[in-house]
Enzyme design. Structure first.
Site: not given
Length: 217
Positions: A105, A88, A169-170
């Site tokens: 994401h 993060i 798909q990413e």
């Protein structure tokens, strides 16, 4: 030609997809917070320079972020792409790269931010799942959406089968989003992204959508 720095923490399959897409920009470096990240060797095999900024060597997040910024800025990138970077990042880091920090994401944001997205999607019984490329803002897994891709959730899906289908798909839409950036086709205004000259193969796919969201922050 614009340049790109990619941040990883593990194997970096999205990093590999970006490298192998032969995008119209220079991939200046791949940086990992883990010295044993498998993606570092993959990057080296493709002739991409690598660096390690080990988060364990710093007393807190602010010190790590500062060291990471220094390492990234050595390469003067136009864009920084998070590709499975499992740290993060603080507000100062995010704001430093405002409008040029991109993330992929594994969900259709704003649904399922955070971790374990595929298992959560199955628990909630959604009929459609997918992935999102977005510009990063200080709020975790939020920010202006650039492109999304959807996959159906099948009755016999497991976490693993759904993850595999989304990952395909990413690997398709992340290079497309970075290509648009490299070609100057992304117009970012407040919390909206406009795609200029969008007559591309990716947008022709009915399962792919580019977005100018009203608000996801």
């Amino acid at each position: 030609m614009k340049s790109l720095v990619i941040l990883i923490s593990g194997r970096g399959s999205n990093m590999q997809a970006l490298i192998e897409a032969r995008l119209p920009l220079k991939i200046a470096a791949v940086i990992s917070n883990k010295p044993d990240a498998a993606g570092l060797e993959i990057a080296k095999q493709h002739g991409v320079e690598t660096r390690v900024v080990d988060h364990r060597a710093y007393p807190d997040r602010e010190a790590f972020d500062a060291a990471l910024v220094e390492t990234i800025d050595h390469f003067h990138p136009d864009l920084v792409a998070l590709a499975g970077f499992m740290r993060i990042l603080g507000d100062g880091f995010v704001n430093h790269y405002q409008g040029r920090l991109m993330n992929i994401h594994p969900s259709l944001l704003p649904a399922f931010p955070g971790l374990d997205t595929h298992a959560r999607a199955l628990r909630e019984g959604v009929k459609t799942h997918g992935c999102t490329v977005h510009f990063v803002t200080p709020q975790l897994d939020h920010g202006p959406i650039i492109i999304q891709a959807t996959v159906p959730v099948l009755p016999d899906d497991t976490k693993q089968t759904l993850e595999a289908r989304v990952l395909q798909q990413e690997h398709r839409i992340y290079p497309q989003a970075v290509r648009w950036f490299a070609e100057g086709k992304l117009k970012l205004s407040a919390n909206r992204v406009e795609i200029l000259e969008t007559a591309t193969a990716a947008n022709a796919d009915a399962n792919t959508t580019s977005h100018s969201p009203k608000s996801h922050a």
